[in-house]
Write a protein that holds these residues in place. Sequence first.
Motif, PDB file in Angstrom:
ATOM      1  N   VAL A 181       1.936  10.203  -2.302  1.00  0.00           N
ATOM      2  CA  VAL A 181       2.434   9.898  -3.645  1.00  0.00           C
ATOM      3  C   VAL A 181       1.320   9.486  -4.590  1.00  0.00           C
ATOM      4  CG1 VAL A 181       4.760   9.344  -2.896  1.00  0.00           C
ATOM      5  CG2 VAL A 181       3.065   7.526  -2.986  1.00  0.00           C
ATOM      6  N   LYS A 182       0.258   8.897  -4.046  1.00  0.00           N
ATOM      7  CA  LYS A 182      -0.869   8.518  -4.896  1.00  0.00           C
ATOM      8  C   LYS A 182      -1.607   9.745  -5.419  1.00  0.00           C
ATOM      9  CE  LYS A 182      -2.801   5.432  -2.069  1.00  0.00           C
ATOM     10  NZ  LYS A 182      -3.760   4.385  -1.628  1.00  0.00           N
ATOM     11  N   ALA A 183      -1.476  10.857  -4.708  1.00  0.00           N
ATOM     12  CA  ALA A 183      -2.156  12.086  -5.118  1.00  0.00           C
ATOM     13  C   ALA A 183      -1.382  12.873  -6.176  1.00  0.00           C
ATOM     14  CB  ALA A 183      -2.393  12.982  -3.911  1.00  0.00           C
ATOM     15  N   LEU A 184      -0.151  12.453  -6.463  1.00  0.00           N
ATOM     16  CA  LEU A 184       0.675  13.198  -7.408  1.00  0.00           C
ATOM     17  C   LEU A 184       0.198  13.019  -8.848  1.00  0.00           C
ATOM     18  CD1 LEU A 184       4.300  12.524  -6.119  1.00  0.00           C
ATOM     19  CD2 LEU A 184       3.023  14.666  -5.974  1.00  0.00           C
ATOM     20  N   THR A 185       0.328  14.082  -9.621  1.00  0.00           N
ATOM     21  CA  THR A 185       0.082  14.034 -11.064  1.00  0.00           C
ATOM     22  C   THR A 185       1.419  13.873 -11.764  1.00  0.00           C
ATOM     23  OG1 THR A 185      -1.806  15.526 -10.810  1.00  0.00           O
ATOM     24  CG2 THR A 185      -0.886  15.277 -13.022  1.00  0.00           C
ATOM     25  N   LYS A 232       0.842  -1.191   0.000  1.00  0.00           N
ATOM     26  CA  LYS A 232       0.000   0.000   0.000  1.00  0.00           C
ATOM     27  C   LYS A 232       0.880   1.246   0.000  1.00  0.00           C
ATOM     28  CE  LYS A 232      -3.898   2.136   2.416  1.00  0.00           C
ATOM     29  NZ  LYS A 232      -4.788   2.053   3.600  1.00  0.00           N
ATOM     30  N   LEU A 233       0.665   2.103  -1.003  1.00  0.00           N
ATOM     31  CA  LEU A 233       1.450   3.318  -1.117  1.00  0.00           C
ATOM     32  C   LEU A 233       0.886   4.427  -0.229  1.00  0.00           C
ATOM     33  CD1 LEU A 233       1.975   3.439  -4.983  1.00  0.00           C
ATOM     34  CD2 LEU A 233       3.648   2.767  -3.259  1.00  0.00           C
TER      35      LEU A 233
END
Length: 394
Positions: free
Chosen positions: A7-11, A2-3
């Motif tokens: 970082v999952k919100a980055l474009t 699970k990240l």
Amino acid sequence: MKLAKRVKALTPSSTLAITAKANALKAEGHDVIGLGAGEPDFNTPAHIIEKAEEAMREGLTKYTPAGGLGELKKSIINKMKKDHQLEYDPSEVIVTTGAKHALYNLFQALLDEGDEVIIPTPYWVSYPEQVKLAEGTPVHIEGKEQNGFKITPDQLKEAINENTKALVINSPSNPTGAIYSADELRQIGEICVQHDLVIVSDEIYEKLTYFGEQHTSIAELSDELKARTIIINGVSKSHSMTGWRIGYAVGDRDIIKAMTNLASHSTSNPTSISQYAAIAAYDGPQEPVEEMKRAFEDRLNKVYEKLIQIPGFKCEKPKGAFYLFPNVTEAVEMTGFESVDKWVEALLEYEKVALVPGSGFGSPDNVRLSYATSMDVLDEALDRIRSFMEKHQK
């Protein structure tokens, strides 16, 4: 695995993405013209390379202080005094692993969760992402095309609230090449003083101004503005040293100290050899900088005249940096594509020309075209774009 949410919100970077696609096509044997990269096509000047070689031979390949060599800080201080009549102490300077690292550390040192940073559009792709990584909130103001892609004092006033912590100014701008005048900066600065905002002034393209235009740093306009401005700069664009990864920040000593502490626990010091090369860049002859500037101005004049003749292209002529940022909404409508992004993908597929869609810069009606390559390559690219329009026009 699970990240982390951050970082999952980055474009993903649109500039790096289009460059990766272009490189993949090149690897398959296609004749691709990439106009997406933001780096000069000139080699690093010879005297800088020689200084790096000398440093290696002398064994200057060890750790340095996390905030950079004292000698390089002195060179930066001298440069700021010569170019902007600004006085700084070594404690107000940090050398970083590129200007991007300076910005990253600054936002990490400055922001808490919920703090807002005003970022005018069009913006360089990493500003909002770095703010989000610091748990801040990017707030965008549209730099309208009819105003030369620059924001107005009234727009700034309307965007400020109790959570506003900082304003980002990038002049000359990536991607538009727009330059704020001293008077425009003064009016914006007065508002920042009234509302106690930190000013983040990204001046990485300061040496690349054309048609007699002069770069003004907002920090040089008054002592009050200097006190609240963190200037970000480096040798990447001015001295064609993108791969050497040397940037810096100057400003408030407490902020600089915090940034240095962060660096000591992340990157440690910037590469020692690159730091000695940067000393040569600032202390050595500046003729190569002027030669590169003249070459870019010549290309800009030629490319601009050819670009605006392509059906559906509308473009404000930039005064700095090395990009054109045309509005291509008419071109997209004429060829029947769903969006500028789809149009850019088709151009790469059919004509093997890589441009960067403006959506990555917060301006979905535009594309960014870099003229930091030879005139022969630029002529061929523009011919292919015109051919694409002729073949796909409805």
